[in-house]
Design an enzyme around this catalytic site. Structure first.
Site: not given
Ligand code: SRM
Ligand code: SF4
Length: 571
Positions: A79, A148, A212, A214, A433, A439, A478, A482
């Site tokens: 990323r 981030r 994390k 944000k 997502c 993922c 899930c 995201c």
């Molecule tokens: Fe996310 C984890 C993709 C925005 C909440 N996110 C992941 C991971 C890295 C999976 C992993 O941990 O193994 C995913 C990688 C998938 C892949 O194959 O690329 C992933 N997140 C993404 C992206 C690429 C989704 C997309 O389709 O655009 C976004 C990348 C953002 C960036 O450029 O930095 C992305 N993730 C978000 C958002 C939205 C936002 O930030 O505006 C959220 C919800 C907001 C938040 O953080 O509360 C989000 N991602 C999570 C979480 C849950 C965090 C939590 O507090 O519970 C995880 C899992 C974790 O952290 O354990 C996660």
């Molecule tokens: Fe992966 Fe869940 Fe984030 Fe979708 S919402 S990219 S399935 S961690």
């Protein structure tokens, strides 16, 4: 400097890994030299996140490889760090080429305004990072327990105030970067400075944050960055055309786990108003309060939202005021009306124009009849402005002069991509997502089923004669959230293969979370449930009433809270 875990609970495993890592170095170099596997150790896998890298495997191939007794098809996702989502044409060309030469070959635009590569083999990570570096790009702190990628409205040249907001976002992003040189040593072969001053992470400390973190900046009336979902938010306040300060918000976050009521999406609280010169000092105080008081014993309870829930917003505000020396003034009134990216051509204050281009799920690739990657490469070759990635996974081609406009239009037309913005408002307001196959946390499909879901839903909006209404639809594989599905008027959250929780009733402008309408339905069943609701919306909606507001008022039972279970009666 460190948190105060309850005496009875051991620290989460990641805390030990961080503490023993020598500021994020671990044994990564040795792991990279190990050619017997495409993977790296689990501990180092936690550390690479701070360098913007995730170890993944192709889940489509998992079963077959297992049967053959072979190792999983490991590769890395990277990323890019890109505050406010700004990339020059030269950088675009480098990223485009690297995707083709060393990665999947598509480029993925994320919901936080940056690029992701997928499918990078272990041996290719270093060359890829080195080529990015030559183009002045890096992936430092794009993931991990740090601040981030900072989000900001993507087209600053629209006004002087937006430009200032962008500058503040960039300055905060720089200010909150980790100081360790681990990334430079491991990936860029920077020499270790012998006998020099020991490295210090003044702001983060040796174990960084509990989780994390944000930040998002926003300028009303657009809430494009979903500011209330951010750990730290800055809502720009104007008097006339002049930026006078920000309302600061804290404690937003969306991740949850199915069946675990201790985890939940939460909208941020508003702390109050500050003047612009206090952006960094207040940000640092928020971050350090979380550093010192966040829960380091349980990663499912470690985000800032839980620190604030547990200790109360009054306590938190006092901490921030004490640490920063800044007293919050009462928050100013704000009015958000939209989250939608501006599509098509828009004139800017500086005499240039920008073109907002819709990209479904942010996936840029070449498909038969849809050569988007090629078209954007050709545009980058002649473009003299820059590119902006938006919070809804789209791109804008910015800083376009009058003479260049027809050239860009001609490239899009040549490839048959000049009607991309003439799609349904539902599609233009949709996000998904990544989910499968990359993922590791996906429970269900997301990006790969969005086209089919849209094709099923769109006719219902046409039949109900509400197709011109902006309705937000967001799908995730899930409950981590995201694509920010809990802020969508229609949110679908994966539970298992082809099983989704359906959420309805969020406010379109991102000011109210949606509520659970059905805990576990197939996509077909979700469409069946939605069809009569959309029909009723066409017939019964109040003037100007959004789809989410209608569901909240007339469809969801009064007791359908965020955590409630039980299916919605649609009769
Ligand atoms: Fe996310 C984890 C993709 C925005 C909440 N996110 C992941 C991971 C890295 C999976 C992993 O941990 O193994 C995913 C990688 C998938 C892949 O194959 O690329 C992933 N997140 C993404 C992206 C690429 C989704 C997309 O389709 O655009 C976004 C990348 C953002 C960036 O450029 O930095 C992305 N993730 C978000 C958002 C939205 C936002 O930030 O505006 C959220 C919800 C907001 C938040 O953080 O509360 C989000 N991602 C999570 C979480 C849950 C965090 C939590 O507090 O519970 C995880 C899992 C974790 O952290 O354990 C996660
Ligand atoms: Fe992966 Fe869940 Fe984030 Fe979708 S919402 S990219 S399935 S961690």
């Amino acid at each position: 400097m460190t948190s105060e875990p309850s005496a009875s609970k051991p620290l989460a495993a990641n805390e030990t890994i961080k503490a023993a890592s020598n500021l994020l170095r671990g044994t990564l170099v040795a792991d990279l030299h190990d050619t017997s596997t495409g993977a790296i150790s689990e501990d180092n896998g936690q550390l690479t996140k701070f360098h913007g890298l995730y170890l993944q495997d192709d889940r489509d191939l998992r079963n077959a490889l297992k049967k053959e007794g072979k190792e999983k098809a490991f590769s890395f996702m990277l990323r890019v760090r890109l505050p406010g989502g700004v990339a020059t044409p030269a950088q675009w060309l480098v990223l485009d080429k690297l995707a083709g030469d060393l990665a999947s070959p598509s480029l993925r635009l994320t919901t936080r305004q940056t690029f992701q590569f997928h499918g990078i083999l272990k041996g290719d990570v270093k060359p890829l990072i080195q080529e990015m570096h030559k183009a002045l790009l890096d992936s430092i702190a794009a993931c991990g327990d740090v601040n981030r990628n900072v989000m900001a409205p993507p087209n600053p040249e629209r006004s002087a105030a937006l430009q200032e907001v962008y500058n503040h976002a960039r300055a905060w992003s720089e200010f909150a970067l980790p100081k360790t040189r681990a990334y430079h040593e491991i990936w860029l072969d920077e020499e270790l400075v012998a006998g020099g001053e020991p490295e210090r992470e003044e702001m983060y400390g040796p174990t960084y944050l509990p989780r994390k973190f944000k930040t998002g900046f926003v300028l009303p009336p657009s809430n494009d960055v979903d500011v209330y979902s951010q750990d730290l938010g800055y809502i720009a306040i104007l008097e006339g055309d002049k930026l006078v300060g920000y309302n600061v918000t804290v404690g937003g976050g969306l991740g949850m786990s199915h069946g675990n009521a201790e985890t939940y999406p939460r909208l941020a609280d508003v702390l109050g108003f500050i003047t612009p010169e206090h952006v960094n000092v207040v940000g640092e105080a928020v971050l350090s309060t979380q550093r010192d008081h966040g829960d380091r014993t349980n990663r499912k309870h470690a985000r800032l939202k839980y620190t604030i829930e547990d200790r109360g917003i009054a306590w938190f505000k006092e901490q921030v005021e004490q640490r920063s020396g800044v007293t919050f003034a009462p928050a100013r009134a704000v009015h958000f009306t939209t989250i939608e990216d501006p599509h098509g051509w828009h004139e800017c204050a500086d005499g240039t124009a920008f073109y907002g281009l819709h990209i479904l799920s942010g996936r840029i690739r070449d498909e038969a009849g849809w050569p988007m990657k090629t078209a954007l490469r050709e545009i980058a070759e002649i473009h003299t402005g820059d590119f902006r990635l938006t919070p809804s996974q789209n791109v804008t081609i910015s800083g376009v002069s009058r003479e260049q406009r027809p050239k860009i239009e001609a490239i899009l037309a040549k490839h048959g991509l000049h009607h991309e913005n003439e799609r349904s408002r539902l599609r233009l307001n949709s996000m998904s997502c990544v989910a499968l196959p990359t993922c590791g946390l996906a429970l269900a499909e997301s990006e790969r089923i969005l086209p089919q879901l849209l094709a099923q839903l769109e006719p219902h909006f046409v039949q109900a004669r509400v197709e011109s209404q902006a309705v937000s639809l967001r799908v995730t594989g899930c409950p981590n959230g995201c694509a920010r599905p809990y802020l969508a008027e229609i949110g679908l959250v994966g539970r298992a293969p082809n099983k989704y929780a359906l959420y309805l009733g969020a406010k379109y402008n991102g000011e109210r979370l949606n509520r659970l309408a059905a805990p576990s339905v197939t996509l077909d069943a979700a469409v069946e449930m939605l069809a009569p609701i959309i029909k009723r919306y066409g017939q019964e909606r109040l003037p100007e009433e959004g789809f989410g507001d209608f569901c909240d008022r007339a469809v969801l039972p009064a007791d359908a809270t965020f955590h409630s279970v039980g299916t919605l009666a649609t009769a």
